[in-house]
Motif scaffolding. Structure first.
Motif, PDB file in Angstrom:
ATOM      1  N   VAL A 147       0.868  -1.184   0.219  1.00  0.00           N
ATOM      2  CA  VAL A 147       0.060  -0.093   0.221  1.00  0.00           C
ATOM      3  C   VAL A 147       0.993   1.187  -0.119  1.00  0.00           C
ATOM      4  O   VAL A 147       1.730   1.390   1.079  1.00  0.00           O
ATOM      5  CB  VAL A 147      -0.888  -0.009   1.195  1.00  0.00           C
ATOM      6  CG1 VAL A 147      -1.825   1.172   1.231  1.00  0.00           C
ATOM      7  CG2 VAL A 147      -1.723  -1.250   1.178  1.00  0.00           C
ATOM      8  N   PRO A 148       0.737   2.304  -1.072  1.00  0.00           N
ATOM      9  CA  PRO A 148       1.687   3.202  -1.145  1.00  0.00           C
ATOM     10  C   PRO A 148       1.465   4.116  -0.015  1.00  0.00           C
ATOM     11  O   PRO A 148       0.562   4.270   0.716  1.00  0.00           O
ATOM     12  CB  PRO A 148       1.306   3.990  -2.428  1.00  0.00           C
ATOM     13  CG  PRO A 148       0.539   3.075  -3.132  1.00  0.00           C
ATOM     14  CD  PRO A 148      -0.186   1.993  -2.307  1.00  0.00           C
ATOM     15  N   ASP A 149       2.564   4.607   0.760  1.00  0.00           N
ATOM     16  CA  ASP A 149       2.824   5.344   1.811  1.00  0.00           C
ATOM     17  C   ASP A 149       2.141   4.789   3.039  1.00  0.00           C
ATOM     18  O   ASP A 149       2.390   5.721   4.147  1.00  0.00           O
ATOM     19  CB  ASP A 149       2.394   6.685   1.411  1.00  0.00           C
ATOM     20  CG  ASP A 149       2.767   7.502   0.125  1.00  0.00           C
ATOM     21  OD1 ASP A 149       4.032   7.292   0.175  1.00  0.00           O
ATOM     22  OD2 ASP A 149       2.149   8.099  -0.751  1.00  0.00           O
ATOM     23  N   LEU A 150       1.778   3.668   3.138  1.00  0.00           N
ATOM     24  CA  LEU A 150       1.292   3.113   4.528  1.00  0.00           C
ATOM     25  C   LEU A 150       2.288   2.921   5.336  1.00  0.00           C
ATOM     26  O   LEU A 150       2.030   3.379   6.654  1.00  0.00           O
ATOM     27  CB  LEU A 150       0.629   1.833   4.184  1.00  0.00           C
ATOM     28  CG  LEU A 150      -0.215   1.398   5.505  1.00  0.00           C
ATOM     29  CD1 LEU A 150      -1.097   2.147   6.016  1.00  0.00           C
ATOM     30  CD2 LEU A 150      -1.015   0.266   5.153  1.00  0.00           C
TER      31      LEU A 150
END
Length: 192
Positions: A147-150
């Motif tokens: 998940v991007p930036d999670l």
């Protein structure tokens, strides 16, 4: 309006108000509380299912969490340590979970007396928690990295949850301090 304060598209179509959510701030707090309830339940199911992939043992999420807290730092814990570390006050339930974990062969009890008793994982408990960590890494940690930036937001989320926990703890103390004796609600007044 800043980017952070813009409503979610279509959210104005939803009725977000109810008895706990009468003002915009109450709505936001209630949405967080509702999300916390759902997250807590999902977390418990995750813990139970992950443990079930390791060993055939029926444990609740709270019992599984207790096993991992006992294993934490590979040092024995007292029941007071366990209650404090998990922010729990329900000692009889913790004792029940400990008996279940002992019966399952994952935890051993040593010492005697109220203050001299400690709990630590057995060799089986150590193997189970290690295998759990392996499966957790493959299933959960891998999903988080996708998940991007999670991953970058998790530290902030943990800090925010700790702050919210403190606010709830303080509010609970104030409520307990100022609790009044009150008569039962008049059943005839319920229809008003």
């Amino acid at each position: 309006m800043s980017k952070e304060n813009k409503p979610v598209p279509g959210s104005e179509l939803l009725d977000r108000g109810w008895h706990l959510a009468r003002t915009p701030l109450e709505i936001d707090v209630t949405e967080v509380e509702y999300a916390l309830m759902r997250s807590y339940e999902a977390f418990g199911r995750w813990q139970a299912e992950c443990l079930a992939t390791v060993i055939e043992f029926s444990a609740t999420g709270a019992e599984n969490a207790l096993l991992h807290v006992i294993r934490m730092n590979d040092r024995p814990k007292t029941i007071h340590d366990l209650a404090h570390m998990t922010n729990r006050e329900d000692i009889p339930n913790i004792q029940y979970s400990l008996r279940k974990l002992i019966k399952g062969g994952f935890v051993k009890r040593t010492g005697s007396g109220r203050t001299g008793v400690t709990y630590e994982v057995t060799p089986l408990g150590h193997r189970v928690t290690e295998r759990y960590a392996d499966i957790r890494s493959v299933l959960l940690i891998d999903a988080v990295t996708r998940v991007p930036d999670l991953a970058a937001k998790l530290a902030d989320a943990a800090h925010t949850l700790e702050l919210v926990t403190g606010i709830y703890e303080q509010a609970a103390r104030v409520a307990a301090t100022h609790r009044r004796r009150h008569p039962q609600l008049d059943p005839e007044a319920e229809g008003d």
